[in-house]
Scaffold this motif. Structure first.
Motif, short mmCIF file in Angstrom:
data_model
loop_
_atom_site.label_atom_id
_atom_site.label_comp_id
_atom_site.label_asym_id
_atom_site.label_seq_id
_atom_site.Cartn_x
_atom_site.Cartn_y
_atom_site.Cartn_z
N ASN A 1 0.66 -1.21 0.09
CA ASN A 1 0.01 0.05 -0.15
C ASN A 1 0.87 1.33 0.02
O ASN A 1 0.30 2.33 0.13
CB ASN A 1 -0.81 -0.02 1.16
N GLY A 2 2.08 0.93 -0.44
CA GLY A 2 2.95 2.33 -0.50
C GLY A 2 4.03 2.26 0.42
O GLY A 2 5.40 2.34 -0.05
N GLY A 3 4.12 1.40 1.57
CA GLY A 3 5.14 1.12 2.21
C GLY A 3 6.34 2.20 2.39
O GLY A 3 6.58 2.95 1.70
N PRO A 4 7.41 1.51 3.09
CA PRO A 4 7.61 0.45 4.18
C PRO A 4 6.87 0.85 5.34
O PRO A 4 6.16 1.61 5.49
CB PRO A 4 9.11 0.43 4.22
N VAL A 5 6.98 0.05 6.33
CA VAL A 5 6.71 -0.01 7.39
C VAL A 5 7.49 1.34 8.08
O VAL A 5 8.55 1.53 7.78
CB VAL A 5 6.96 -1.20 8.65
N SER A 6 6.66 2.04 9.23
CA SER A 6 7.39 3.13 9.58
C SER A 6 8.51 3.09 10.76
O SER A 6 9.32 3.86 11.24
CB SER A 6 6.38 4.16 10.15
N PHE A 7 8.53 1.78 11.11
CA PHE A 7 9.59 1.47 11.98
C PHE A 7 9.40 0.07 12.05
O PHE A 7 8.35 -0.63 11.81
CB PHE A 7 9.33 1.97 13.59
N PRO A 8 10.53 -0.94 12.64
CA PRO A 8 10.43 -2.29 12.62
C PRO A 8 9.22 -2.83 13.38
O PRO A 8 8.93 -2.20 14.55
CB PRO A 8 11.41 -2.86 13.12
N VAL A 9 8.23 -3.80 12.69
CA VAL A 9 6.98 -4.39 13.65
C VAL A 9 7.48 -4.70 15.02
O VAL A 9 8.34 -5.62 14.87
CB VAL A 9 6.40 -5.44 12.54
N ILE A 10 6.55 -4.14 15.77
CA ILE A 10 6.77 -4.72 16.96
C ILE A 10 5.35 -5.59 17.17
O ILE A 10 4.47 -5.43 17.17
CB ILE A 10 6.63 -3.76 18.13
N LEU A 11 5.75 -7.24 17.60
CA LEU A 11 4.49 -7.97 17.46
C LEU A 11 5.04 -9.26 18.47
O LEU A 11 6.05 -9.90 18.13
CB LEU A 11 4.36 -8.37 16.06
N HIS B 1 6.06 9.27 2.56
CA HIS B 1 6.78 9.05 3.77
C HIS B 1 6.21 9.85 5.00
O HIS B 1 6.94 9.87 6.14
CB HIS B 1 8.37 9.62 3.57
N TYR B 2 4.75 10.10 5.02
CA TYR B 2 4.17 10.44 6.10
C TYR B 2 3.80 9.07 6.99
O TYR B 2 3.51 7.82 6.27
CB TYR B 2 3.06 11.31 5.83
N ALA B 3 3.72 9.19 8.30
CA ALA B 3 3.87 7.93 9.12
C ALA B 3 2.61 7.73 9.61
O ALA B 3 1.78 8.36 9.86
CB ALA B 3 4.84 7.96 9.99
N SER B 4 2.35 6.57 9.90
CA SER B 4 1.27 6.23 11.05
C SER B 4 2.17 5.30 12.12
O SER B 4 2.79 4.68 11.98
CB SER B 4 0.08 5.32 10.39
N ASP B 5 1.31 5.13 13.20
CA ASP B 5 1.65 4.37 14.46
C ASP B 5 0.72 3.84 15.45
O ASP B 5 0.05 4.98 16.27
CB ASP B 5 2.91 5.17 15.23
N LEU B 6 0.32 2.76 15.04
CA LEU B 6 -0.78 2.17 15.81
C LEU B 6 -0.56 0.85 16.91
O LEU B 6 0.37 0.17 16.12
CB LEU B 6 -2.09 1.84 15.21
N THR B 7 -0.85 0.96 18.03
CA THR B 7 -0.77 -0.19 18.92
C THR B 7 -2.27 -1.02 19.15
O THR B 7 -3.05 -0.20 19.76
CB THR B 7 -0.02 0.07 20.17
N ARG B 8 -2.27 -2.34 19.13
CA ARG B 8 -3.47 -2.83 19.47
C ARG B 8 -3.02 -4.10 20.36
O ARG B 8 -1.94 -4.49 19.98
CB ARG B 8 -4.67 -3.23 18.46
N THR B 9 -3.91 -4.59 21.42
CA THR B 9 -3.55 -5.90 22.13
C THR B 9 -4.56 -6.75 22.02
O THR B 9 -5.82 -6.28 22.20
CB THR B 9 -3.14 -5.38 23.43
N MET B 10 -4.46 -8.03 21.65
CA MET B 10 -5.62 -8.74 21.45
C MET B 10 -5.34 -10.04 22.16
O MET B 10 -4.09 -10.80 22.39
CB MET B 10 -5.74 -9.29 19.87
N PRO B 11 -6.50 -10.69 22.52
CA PRO B 11 -6.15 -12.18 23.33
C PRO B 11 -6.26 -13.29 22.25
O PRO B 11 -7.15 -13.36 21.36
CB PRO B 11 -7.62 -11.96 23.81
N VAL B 12 -5.02 -14.12 22.40
CA VAL B 12 -5.12 -15.05 21.38
C VAL B 12 -6.24 -15.91 21.47
O VAL B 12 -6.64 -16.50 22.59
CB VAL B 12 -3.77 -15.95 21.77
#
Ligand code: GLY
Length: 461
Positions: free
Chosen positions: A213-223, A256-267
């Motif tokens: 979708n245009g990428g890359p990630v704006s920082f290395p994925v934290i997961l 090169h404009y960024a987004s930065d979201l966090t979500r937490t989910m129950p496996v």
């Protein structure tokens, strides 16, 4: 790129703010990955992008504050470049797209700088953050690389920050585009977070969504299921029912404009009886923080309000005790929330952090605190309409930190250590949104990503 007038206007304002002399804004060059011809994807310097918009390696921008002339130095592609990389517009045509009429081959830059320095003119430059740029500034300015940070121009730093801090409508639209992609990344992660799935598979899938979708990630994925490690880039675990998965990820748009979201989910899709109240406490801190965003308010105070909200939630669960206002004043909540509530966001995910956090997030009125937790707050100053920032409270159970504080008896009047002990296998929770400071309040940007317990559980079905 935006229209050429956007860049001309930005430079005109910078010219007014920066004083006399010349401004040298080097763009980035290609950087080697594991051997010179194998390179990282090119990422232009964000300040160069902001004032000149040109997303190509090997360029430098120069603004003569006294004559009013702006220059782009760079080399037209040669036949070798054309064979391997394709045809590019001429430097003259590229520069015209940024409203710049003066161009010269890159080799012309050194003599121009030499002449200015010889005439005793001030050469304003920003602190470099890449080795290649340091070496180039050292060559051009004859300043040892180790001294470049100290010799960089504070008036230029402050002028750039003043301007880049306030996002215009075009920038906000780009950020919303980046959040649109982050929406897909996070909702995909939620749908994939089933027992037995490899974390790496989700991390790779959502990074692919950014790229597609245009990428890359704006920082290395934290997961990670080990979300108690704040920036966990290890994706080696197979998801287990009963654990939480923290996903902190965003992307860049083509500009090169960024987004930065966090979500937490129950496996597995359902928060259990221990997870739900902690999640609700973090969610309450996130929502209180967002509600409090408005021009004129110190972001440090919003951080403290979110911390108080979290602490009250933890007290109701039995993890904290006593007076929560006193606990937050003493910094006791930082056992659970050892980081700041948020940071500026724009062309960089931590916007302008290379220019010095002290200038981006603080000012003459407010300086960073020294207290553990609050000291890591990247943004403390009064908010202004046009800022885009993150609101990202969390709650973490970090066994080593719990052990250390407990052995030292730290804040034992506020922390119910015997109860906390039972949460050492809990992991962490973080919930993060990107918020625009409007004229009257705060606006969560982009399409809302599921966030309440019900919304998260529903999408995970
Ligand atoms: N979302 C990653 C960070 O703010 O550092």
């Amino acid at each position: 790129m935006f229209d050429a007038t956007v860049y001309s206007n930005r430079r005109a304002r910078l010219r007014q703010d920066a004083g006399k002399g010349i401004i040298l804004l080097p763009g980035n060059v290609d950087a080697a990955f594991n051997y010179p011809a194998n390179q990282y994807h090119f990422r232009q310097d964000s300040t160069f992008l902001y004032f000149f918009g040109l997303d190509h390696p090997g360029l430098a921008g120069l603004m003569d504050l006294d004559s009013g002339e702006d220059w782009i130095f760079g080399n037209d592609v040669d036949m070798d470049d054309i064979i391997w990389m394709g045809v590019l517009p001429s430097i003259r045509d590229l520069a015209a797209g940024a409203g710049v009429t003066h161009t010269a081959p890159y080799g012309g830059l050194g003599p121009v700088i030499d002449k200015a320095v010889g005439q005793g003119r001030k050469v304003h430059f920003l602190p470099p953050y890449r080795g290649e740029t340091s070496l180039e500034l050292q060559r051009l300015l004859k300043i040892p690389a180790a001294d470049l940070k100290a010799d960089s121009s504070l008036p230029l730093i402050k002028a750039v920050i003043a301007q880049r801090s306030i996002k215009d409508a075009g920038e906000i639209a780009e950020i919303e585009k980046a959040i649109g992609t982050a929406f897909l990344m996070h909702t995909t992660a939620m749908k994939m977070a089933k027992p037995g799935v490899w974390e790496q598979e989700i991390a790779g899938t959502i990074e692919g969504i950014a790229m597609a979708n245009g990428g890359p990630v704006s920082f290395p994925v934290i997961l990670s299921m080990n979300g108690q490690t704040l920036h966990n880039h290890d994706h080696s675990q197979y998801l287990q029912k009963g654990r939480l998965l923290v996903v902190d990820a965003g992307c860049e748009t083509g500009m090169h404009y960024a987004s930065d979201l966090t979500r937490t989910m129950p496996v597995g899709g359902t928060f259990d009886a221990r997870q739900k109240p902690v999640y609700e406490a973090v969610l309450a801190a996130n929502m209180k923080g967002i509600e409090a965003v408005k021009p004129g308010v110190l972001y440090r105070d919003i951080h403290l309000l979110a911390a108080l909200t979290l602490a009250e939630g933890l007290k109701s669960i039995g993890l904290m005790k006593g007076n929560m206002a006193d606990a937050v004043a003493a910094g006791a909540h930082a056992l659970f929330l050892p980081h700041g509530l948020g940071h500026m966001m724009g062309l960089d995910v931590h916007d302008m952090e290379n220019l010095g956090q002290i200038y981006v997030g603080y000012d003459d009125e407010i300086q960073p605190a020294s207290q553990f937790g609050l000291a890591f707050l990247r943004l403390g100053r009064r908010l202004q309409s046009g800022f885009v920032l993150t609101v990202e409270p969390g709650c973490y159970f970090i066994p080593a930190l719990i052990d250390q504080w407990r052995s030292e008896g730290l804040h034992k009047e506020f922390i119910n250590y015997s109860e906390v002990e039972k949460y050492k296998d809990f992991g962490g929770i973080r919930i993060e949104d990107d918020v625009l400071v409007t004229e009257t309040g705060g606006k969560v940007l982009g399409k809302p990503v599921p966030k309440t317990v019900e919304e998260v559980e529903k999408i995970m079905l």
